[in-house]
Design a protein around this motif. Sequence first.
Motif, PDB file in Angstrom:
ATOM      1  N   UNK A 104     -13.581 -12.867  16.788  1.00  0.00           N
ATOM      2  CA  UNK A 104     -14.439 -13.293  17.861  1.00  0.00           C
ATOM      3  C   UNK A 104     -13.688 -12.662  19.163  1.00  0.00           C
ATOM      4  N   UNK A 105     -12.591 -12.946  19.172  1.00  0.00           N
ATOM      5  CA  UNK A 105     -11.680 -12.609  20.075  1.00  0.00           C
ATOM      6  C   UNK A 105     -12.036 -10.919  20.576  1.00  0.00           C
ATOM      7  N   UNK A 106     -11.734 -10.134  19.490  1.00  0.00           N
ATOM      8  CA  UNK A 106     -11.845  -8.503  19.680  1.00  0.00           C
ATOM      9  C   UNK A 106     -13.290  -8.343  19.780  1.00  0.00           C
ATOM     10  N   UNK A 107     -14.257  -8.969  19.573  1.00  0.00           N
ATOM     11  CA  UNK A 107     -15.754  -8.960  19.825  1.00  0.00           C
ATOM     12  C   UNK A 107     -15.827  -9.263  21.113  1.00  0.00           C
ATOM     13  N   UNK A 108     -15.463 -10.278  21.768  1.00  0.00           N
ATOM     14  CA  UNK A 108     -15.536 -10.670  23.157  1.00  0.00           C
ATOM     15  C   UNK A 108     -15.066  -9.546  24.049  1.00  0.00           C
ATOM     16  N   UNK A 109     -13.752  -9.005  23.918  1.00  0.00           N
ATOM     17  CA  UNK A 109     -13.116  -7.749  24.337  1.00  0.00           C
ATOM     18  C   UNK A 109     -14.093  -6.837  24.475  1.00  0.00           C
ATOM     19  N   UNK A 110     -14.783  -6.363  23.358  1.00  0.00           N
ATOM     20  CA  UNK A 110     -15.557  -5.172  23.249  1.00  0.00           C
ATOM     21  C   UNK A 110     -16.799  -5.297  24.185  1.00  0.00           C
ATOM     22  N   UNK A 111     -17.487  -6.680  24.340  1.00  0.00           N
ATOM     23  CA  UNK A 111     -18.571  -7.163  24.912  1.00  0.00           C
ATOM     24  C   UNK A 111     -18.181  -6.861  26.496  1.00  0.00           C
ATOM     25  N   UNK A 112     -16.939  -7.490  27.024  1.00  0.00           N
ATOM     26  CA  UNK A 112     -16.586  -7.296  28.159  1.00  0.00           C
ATOM     27  C   UNK A 112     -16.303  -5.920  28.703  1.00  0.00           C
ATOM     28  N   UNK A 113     -15.723  -5.048  27.969  1.00  0.00           N
ATOM     29  CA  UNK A 113     -15.699  -3.594  28.339  1.00  0.00           C
ATOM     30  C   UNK A 113     -16.933  -2.907  28.206  1.00  0.00           C
ATOM     31  N   UNK A 114     -17.889  -3.267  27.679  1.00  0.00           N
ATOM     32  CA  UNK A 114     -19.174  -2.811  27.654  1.00  0.00           C
ATOM     33  C   UNK A 114     -19.953  -3.357  28.959  1.00  0.00           C
ATOM     34  N   UNK A 115     -19.589  -4.088  29.664  1.00  0.00           N
ATOM     35  CA  UNK A 115     -20.058  -5.040  30.774  1.00  0.00           C
ATOM     36  C   UNK A 115     -21.506  -5.686  30.167  1.00  0.00           C
ATOM     37  N   UNK A 116     -21.304  -6.339  29.307  1.00  0.00           N
ATOM     38  CA  UNK A 116     -22.440  -6.896  28.554  1.00  0.00           C
ATOM     39  C   UNK A 116     -22.299  -8.598  28.627  1.00  0.00           C
ATOM     40  N   UNK A 117     -21.006  -8.946  29.154  1.00  0.00           N
ATOM     41  CA  UNK A 117     -20.409 -10.237  28.867  1.00  0.00           C
ATOM     42  C   UNK A 117     -20.983 -11.380  29.784  1.00  0.00           C
ATOM     43  N   UNK A 118     -21.500 -10.817  31.155  1.00  0.00           N
ATOM     44  CA  UNK A 118     -22.194 -11.759  32.102  1.00  0.00           C
ATOM     45  C   UNK A 118     -23.444 -12.218  31.653  1.00  0.00           C
ATOM     46  N   UNK A 119     -23.420 -13.496  31.356  1.00  0.00           N
ATOM     47  CA  UNK A 119     -24.775 -14.349  31.149  1.00  0.00           C
ATOM     48  C   UNK A 119     -24.968 -14.088  29.602  1.00  0.00           C
ATOM     49  N   UNK A 120     -23.954 -13.680  28.818  1.00  0.00           N
ATOM     50  CA  UNK A 120     -24.317 -13.535  27.409  1.00  0.00           C
ATOM     51  C   UNK A 120     -24.547 -14.538  26.599  1.00  0.00           C
ATOM     52  N   UNK A 121     -25.102 -14.380  25.433  1.00  0.00           N
ATOM     53  CA  UNK A 121     -25.371 -15.255  24.336  1.00  0.00           C
ATOM     54  C   UNK A 121     -24.752 -14.686  23.125  1.00  0.00           C
ATOM     55  N   UNK A 122     -23.650 -15.060  22.635  1.00  0.00           N
ATOM     56  CA  UNK A 122     -22.974 -14.560  21.215  1.00  0.00           C
ATOM     57  C   UNK A 122     -23.267 -15.862  20.166  1.00  0.00           C
ATOM     58  N   UNK A 123     -23.577 -15.221  19.232  1.00  0.00           N
ATOM     59  CA  UNK A 123     -23.839 -16.128  17.955  1.00  0.00           C
ATOM     60  C   UNK A 123     -22.765 -15.629  16.642  1.00  0.00           C
ATOM     61  N   UNK A 124     -22.314 -16.785  16.065  1.00  0.00           N
ATOM     62  CA  UNK A 124     -21.431 -16.745  14.912  1.00  0.00           C
ATOM     63  C   UNK A 124     -22.411 -17.092  13.758  1.00  0.00           C
ATOM     64  N   UNK A 125     -22.476 -16.403  12.735  1.00  0.00           N
ATOM     65  CA  UNK A 125     -23.391 -16.580  11.503  1.00  0.00           C
ATOM     66  C   UNK A 125     -22.349 -16.416  10.297  1.00  0.00           C
ATOM     67  N   UNK A 126     -22.479 -17.778   9.780  1.00  0.00           N
ATOM     68  CA  UNK A 126     -21.544 -17.906   8.672  1.00  0.00           C
ATOM     69  C   UNK A 126     -22.581 -17.386   7.410  1.00  0.00           C
ATOM     70  N   UNK A 127     -22.080 -16.270   6.491  1.00  0.00           N
ATOM     71  CA  UNK A 127     -22.885 -15.775   5.479  1.00  0.00           C
ATOM     72  C   UNK A 127     -22.781 -16.335   4.295  1.00  0.00           C
ATOM     73  N   UNK A 128     -21.627 -17.207   4.084  1.00  0.00           N
ATOM     74  CA  UNK A 128     -21.196 -17.585   2.715  1.00  0.00           C
ATOM     75  C   UNK A 128     -21.010 -19.362   3.120  1.00  0.00           C
ATOM     76  N   UNK A 129     -21.318 -20.024   1.805  1.00  0.00           N
ATOM     77  CA  UNK A 129     -21.051 -21.577   1.966  1.00  0.00           C
ATOM     78  C   UNK A 129     -19.342 -21.659   1.320  1.00  0.00           C
ATOM     79  N   UNK A 130     -18.596 -22.088   2.378  1.00  0.00           N
ATOM     80  CA  UNK A 130     -17.322 -22.229   1.868  1.00  0.00           C
ATOM     81  C   UNK A 130     -17.175 -23.186   0.579  1.00  0.00           C
ATOM     82  N   UNK A 131     -18.238 -24.154   0.285  1.00  0.00           N
ATOM     83  CA  UNK A 131     -17.940 -24.945  -0.713  1.00  0.00           C
ATOM     84  C   UNK A 131     -18.119 -24.263  -2.022  1.00  0.00           C
ATOM     85  N   UNK A 132     -18.683 -22.960  -2.080  1.00  0.00           N
ATOM     86  CA  UNK A 132     -18.934 -22.066  -3.061  1.00  0.00           C
ATOM     87  C   UNK A 132     -18.036 -20.558  -3.176  1.00  0.00           C
ATOM     88  N   UNK A 133     -17.581 -20.309  -1.815  1.00  0.00           N
ATOM     89  CA  UNK A 133     -16.820 -19.249  -1.776  1.00  0.00           C
ATOM     90  C   UNK A 133     -15.521 -19.445  -1.247  1.00  0.00           C
TER      91      UNK A 133
END
Length: 119
Positions: free
Chosen positions: A1-30
Amino acid sequence: MRSFKQWVKAEKLFKGSIILGIALDNPRNVPNANCRYDVCLIINKENLKNNCINQRTLTAVKYAVFKIPHTEIAINEFYQKMKQIICEKQLKVLNKPIIERYKQELVSLGYCEILIPIE
């Protein structure tokens, strides 16, 4: 997430941004080491300068939205209590990924949101 935010800021896309985190696996099973997690930025295609970026379209579904403090402790507690919360709220959960939504305007106030897909 940290490096992603750095990229978003470098691309000047951070202001007013909405970032999503999407878990693709269930930690109970994986095992934790094998769990996959996507980090996404909601953006208009017109603003996308780099065509090498992976893109995905999320299917439109209804979500129950929970606003919680934007801390690791609060997020972990929410996930630990999620089954109880779902029962208490009598939610009919769909078999779709749960989304963590980080709206810059909420994060600046110390909050984030957990979105649970429901019928």
